[in-house]
Design a protein around this motif. Structure first.
Motif, short mmCIF file in Angstrom:
data_model
loop_
_atom_site.label_atom_id
_atom_site.label_comp_id
_atom_site.label_asym_id
_atom_site.label_seq_id
_atom_site.Cartn_x
_atom_site.Cartn_y
_atom_site.Cartn_z
N ARG A 170 2.19 3.88 -6.50
CA ARG A 170 2.03 4.87 -7.56
C ARG A 170 2.81 4.50 -8.82
O ARG A 170 3.91 4.95 -9.02
CB ARG A 170 2.50 6.24 -7.05
N THR A 213 0.46 5.74 6.41
CA THR A 213 0.75 4.37 6.04
C THR A 213 1.82 3.82 6.97
O THR A 213 2.80 4.52 7.19
CB THR A 213 1.25 4.30 4.59
N ALA A 273 -3.89 12.63 -0.49
CA ALA A 273 -3.86 11.66 -1.60
C ALA A 273 -3.02 10.43 -1.29
O ALA A 273 -3.45 9.30 -1.50
CB ALA A 273 -3.36 12.34 -2.86
N MET A 274 -1.82 10.65 -0.77
CA MET A 274 -0.86 9.55 -0.67
C MET A 274 -1.38 8.38 0.16
O MET A 274 -1.12 7.22 -0.14
CB MET A 274 0.43 10.09 -0.05
N THR A 275 -2.13 8.68 1.21
CA THR A 275 -2.57 7.61 2.10
C THR A 275 -3.92 7.04 1.69
O THR A 275 -4.46 6.19 2.40
CB THR A 275 -2.66 8.14 3.54
N GLY A 276 -4.48 7.51 0.57
CA GLY A 276 -5.73 6.92 0.11
C GLY A 276 -6.93 7.85 0.15
O GLY A 276 -8.05 7.41 0.30
N HIS A 277 -6.67 9.17 0.01
CA HIS A 277 -7.77 10.14 -0.18
C HIS A 277 -8.65 10.33 1.03
O HIS A 277 -9.88 10.24 0.94
CB HIS A 277 -8.60 9.76 -1.41
N HIS A 292 0.85 -1.19 0.00
CA HIS A 292 0.00 0.00 0.00
C HIS A 292 0.89 1.24 0.00
O HIS A 292 2.08 1.14 0.17
CB HIS A 292 -0.87 0.04 1.25
N GLY A 293 0.24 2.39 -0.17
CA GLY A 293 0.96 3.64 0.02
C GLY A 293 1.84 4.01 -1.15
O GLY A 293 1.51 3.74 -2.30
N MET A 294 2.98 4.59 -0.85
CA MET A 294 3.83 5.20 -1.88
C MET A 294 4.19 4.23 -3.00
O MET A 294 4.20 4.60 -4.16
CB MET A 294 5.10 5.72 -1.23
N GLY A 323 4.29 13.64 1.11
CA GLY A 323 3.08 13.45 0.32
C GLY A 323 3.45 12.91 -1.04
O GLY A 323 4.62 12.62 -1.30
#
Lengths: 198, 623
Positions: free
Chosen positions: A46, B41, B480-484, A41-43, B405
């Motif tokens: 992307r 996270t 955004a980074m952690t899921g909005h 999950h997370g970074m 972020g």
């Protein structure tokens, strides 16, 4: 037949890897088996590599040691290749053949190898490789978004796969929204047949 | 698993749940009344689930502005006798540590669980500090689940334990507990909404020095009971692998999983002391275990927390068993464990050769696939505009502090605009230090959620101390980074009530900053002009670069069926590759200087069409 499976699923963020992993876990419950799985999950999500590792049977940790994967399910050929340190000569490789070229390649960060070369290398290494053109099959099943379920079908077609096809289908019925179910059942069926043929 | 399933899942049924989801179900079954968090996270999914089900579950839940506030909100609700929890990532506890330390002094009436998710190997973090030390500094008892099943059980039982001692409990997870799935059998949810009550008693709730001295003494007395609880805890147990032998392993958290898998696979004869309540430690249980062994291995992720305690204990008790672990180099104090690390260490410990059966395939240099800013991401457009503005202003040596972020990915080429970073909110304070120390032009980047979290305090300080730099607030209307997740800049609904938005421009202006402008980064020319203006401004300037996160916008557009994509007009394209090498949207690819746009990836933002010097990027006709 052993009821243990050490599985590595690898691909790129957005390819539906978590959905497939969730279906496999649900199918393991159907079969009354223990299952444990890791997620990313997370970074890292992307546009990066997404790996889930999963063990079905008598295990505590989901992570697969080097050389101990029974199956590698690769949603992207380069990412399949990157995971081969987890493989031994007994490992079954089920890989998609559709490349997703990392954006860095256009910036001169590395070159994308020929997919045929990747598969040939794996076979030369003594690995049994099921190569699946998932996009094409999914398209003929009704939508390219079902590529992940095509791959799932091809893997379930492996000889002595730990989960019965019926259990995976039952899990699909549980986990996929009704309006997408027919499409996905068809994609699963077509993936299964493509897997059986090889 | 849908969030609703965590609430609606039937007692007695088995579910394949994520560690974070298991924490929520366990908390609900344990009678959770109240929860607060700031997303981070690997703890974020706890909040994602709660934000969907808190209402129907009768739980008060909020995303607070930062972890410190979340801690205060939850601790005070627990003081009002509600079963409460607060959750965050490990570095979040740094932010929340001030109220946390003293909340252990005041203690609690309702069960109070502080969930902290560590991130060994830093999958999505800036450091890998070991939260277990916080239990030593604060004296808070600690539970350490090793998988979703234990996470579920410890939450279910945790409120009771916390209430019995009137102490907050730390629940320490790691990435490989929070983000693994396994089969959990649900029980009954019996709780529901309760009204708290506050009993005035300054000697208990107001730690002025005179009262705090008494509180500290009372805390030490509570710890006597806590030690007894740990000795009796079913979470601290011994498990035999194979036959009896003089070898023992002491372990906790997800390291236990690797130990068990490796020991079973290697058919070892070993006894395993698995510790689930790791503060205070069950010293008698550990001493008994040590006395029954000749050779003991300590297996734990990150710091030698257990090992130090076990070595001290062993010295105090005159125990002669050999102890091995990190202090003698068998394990590293860095990074998370893996089955490979465990196999290797167990082989070394027992003097067995370590073997791996691998395949031999030709080694190829594969193209790397690091995470990137998404197609359509407004941050890419903002970074591009700043670059162009700097070029036009002939500024070559600007320095770019950045923050936490998605936009931290601006570190990657070709943006390469992330020069200094410490923690959440640090972009503002560090811009002060760097600009004053160097006299150079400083352009600092911070996201909207991070600005609220702790950037705004830095900005007040920057204004007051007459600093001179440009702060770019990358406002994509979400965390955004952690899921909005939402943040104070977004109007939404909280606990059934309208939650109003805080206006960033008004806030910045109210501080006193004179140069405050808002740009739409999708309008490239206007954005570049505004940045040029800001770069010419002496003193502090703030630009809010506002455009909704592309992932959120895409989801909406997909629902409505409004979708356009772009393509390269191959006849007019001059093959300059500006789009590929300078803008670098992941939807682009090039082959021998011919550029293509991947239709499946193109988000239709159209910024590339403005970047293209020959205007060769056009809306794709819908054939």
């Amino acid at each position: 037949m052993s009821r243990n499976l050490q599985l590595v699923i690898v691909g790129v963020g957005g390819q539906g890897i978590l959905t497939v992993s969730d279906i496999l876990g649900t199918a393991a419950i159907e079969e009354g088996l223990k299952a444990v799985m890791s997620e990313v999950h997370g970074m890292a999500q992307r546009g990066g590599v997404v790996t889930t590792e999963m063990k079905i049977g008598d295990f505590e940790s989901p992570l697969v040691a080097k050389g101990e994967a029974d199956v590698i399910l690769g949603f992207e050929p380069v990412e399949t290749y990157r995971t081969l340190e987890k493989a031994s000569p007994r490992t079954g490789i089920v890989t998609n053949t559709d490349p997703l070229v990392p954006p860095g390649v256009s910036l001169g960060q590395g070159a994308y190898p020929k997919v045929e070369k990747l598969i040939e290398n794996m076979r030369n290494g003594g690995l049994k490789v099921i190569a699946v053109p998932a996009l094409e099959i999914a398209r003929s099943a009704g939508s390219t978004v079902a590529g992940n379920i095509v791959m799932l079908g091809a893997m379930v077609a492996l000889e002595n796969f730990v989960l019965a096809r019926e259990a995976v289908e039952a899990a699909l019925r549980k986990r996929i929204a009704p309006r997408w179910l027919d499409l996905n059942l068809k994609a699963f069926q077509m993936g299964y047949e493509a897997g059986k043929k090889q | 698993m849908k969030p609703r399933d965590i609430l609606e899942g039937k007692a007695g049924d088995k579910y394949f749940v994520l560690g974070n989801e298991a924490l929520v179900r366990g908390a609900l079954e344990g009678g959770l009344n109240f929860a607060a968090t700031y997303p981070g996270t690997p703890s974020s999914e706890i909040g994602d689930v709660l934000s969907e089900i808190a209402g129907p579950a009768g739980v008060s839940f909020e995303f607070s502005i930062n972890e410190k506030v979340a801690m205060e909100v939850a601790a005070s609700a627990a003081a009002c006798s509600l079963r409460s929890m607060v959750f965050m990532k490990h570095v979040g506890l740094n932010v929340a540590s001030d109220p946390f330390m003293t909340a252990v002094y005041t203690g609690t009436r309702g069960g109070f669980l502080v969930i902290v998710a560590d991130d060994p190997s830093m999958h999505s973090s800036q450091n890998e500090q070991d939260t277990r030390y916080f239990s030593e500094i604060s004296r808070a008892p600690m539970l350490e689940p090793s998988d979703p099943v234990e996470a579920y059980e410890m939450m279910k039982k945790g409120f009771e334990l916390s209430e019995a001692l009137e102490l907050p409990f730390l629940v320490r997870t790691t990435t490989r507990v929070a983000h693994i799935r396994s089969v959990v059998t649900f029980g009954e949810i019996t709780g529901g909404r309760r009204q708290g009550d506050f009993e005035k008693n300054p000697s208990r709730w107001v730690p002025v020095p005179a009262f705090a001295r008494t509180m500290h003494r009372e805390l030490q007395q509570k710890l006597v009971k806590a030690r007894e609880m740990s000795e009796q805890s079913p979470y601290n147990f011994v498990e035999q692998v194979g036959d009896k032998s003089p070898y023992g392993i002491i372990t906790s958290g997800c390291a236990y999983n690797y130990v068990m898998d490796a020991a079973r696979a290697m058919k070892m004869d070993v006894r395993v002391l698995k510790l689930g309540m790791t503060a205070p430690l069950p010293e008698k249980k550990i001493s008994d275990f040590l006395r029954s062994c000749e050779d003991v291995l300590i297996v734990e992720e990150l710091d030698p927390y257990l090992e130090n305690a076990v070595r001290v204990l062993s010295q105090r008790e005159g125990i002669t068993a050999r102890i091995r672990g990190k202090r003698d180099g068998l394990f590293s104090v860095m990074y998370e464990y893996s089955p490979d690390i465990l196999k290797k260490a167990l082989c070394e410990w027992r003097g067995v050769p370590y073997t791996v059966e691998c395949v031999e395939v030709e080694a190829l240099t594969l193209p790397p696939r690091p995470p990137v800013l998404c197609p359509g991401c407004s941050h890419r457009a903002t970074y591009h505009a700043v670059k162009v503005a700097l070029r036009k202003a002939k500024i070559k040596d600007a320095i770019f502090p950045t923050d936490i972020g998605c936009y931290t990915l601006g570190i990657m080429a070709p943006q390469s605009m992330a020069d200094y970073l410490l923690c959440m909110g640090s972009s503002v304070g560090t811009a002060c230090g760097i600009s004053r120390a160097t006299g150079k032009k400083v352009v600092s980047f911070i996201g909207d959620s991070t600005f609220f979290h702790s950037g705004v305090t830095g900005l007040i300080s920057a204004y007051h101390n007459a600093h001179s730099f440009l702060l770019v607030i990358l406002d994509n209307r979400t965390t955004a980074m952690t899921g909005h997740q939402p943040h104070p800049g977004i109007a939404c609904e909280v606990n059934g009530m309208k939650a109003p938005a805080v206006d960033i421009e008004k806030l910045v202006k109210a501080i006193g900053v004179e140069f405050v402008k808002v740009v739409d980064p999708y309008d490239l020319n206007a954005t570049v002009e505004t940045f040029q203006e800001a770069l010419g401004h002496e003193g502090l300037s703030v630009i809010v670069s506002r455009r909704e996160c592309a992932l959120v916008a895409d989801r909406e557009r997909r629902k409505k069926g409004e979708w356009k994509t772009f393509e390269v007009n191959q006849e007019t394209c001059s093959h300059c590759l500006v789009c590929v090498t300078q803008f670098a949207c992941p939807a682009f690819s090039s082959e021998e200087r011919n550029v293509f746009i991947n239709r499946a990836l193109c988000d239709g933002c159209g910024v590339c069409a403005q970047v293209c010097p020959t205007k060769s990027i056009e809306v794709r006709s819908n054939e």
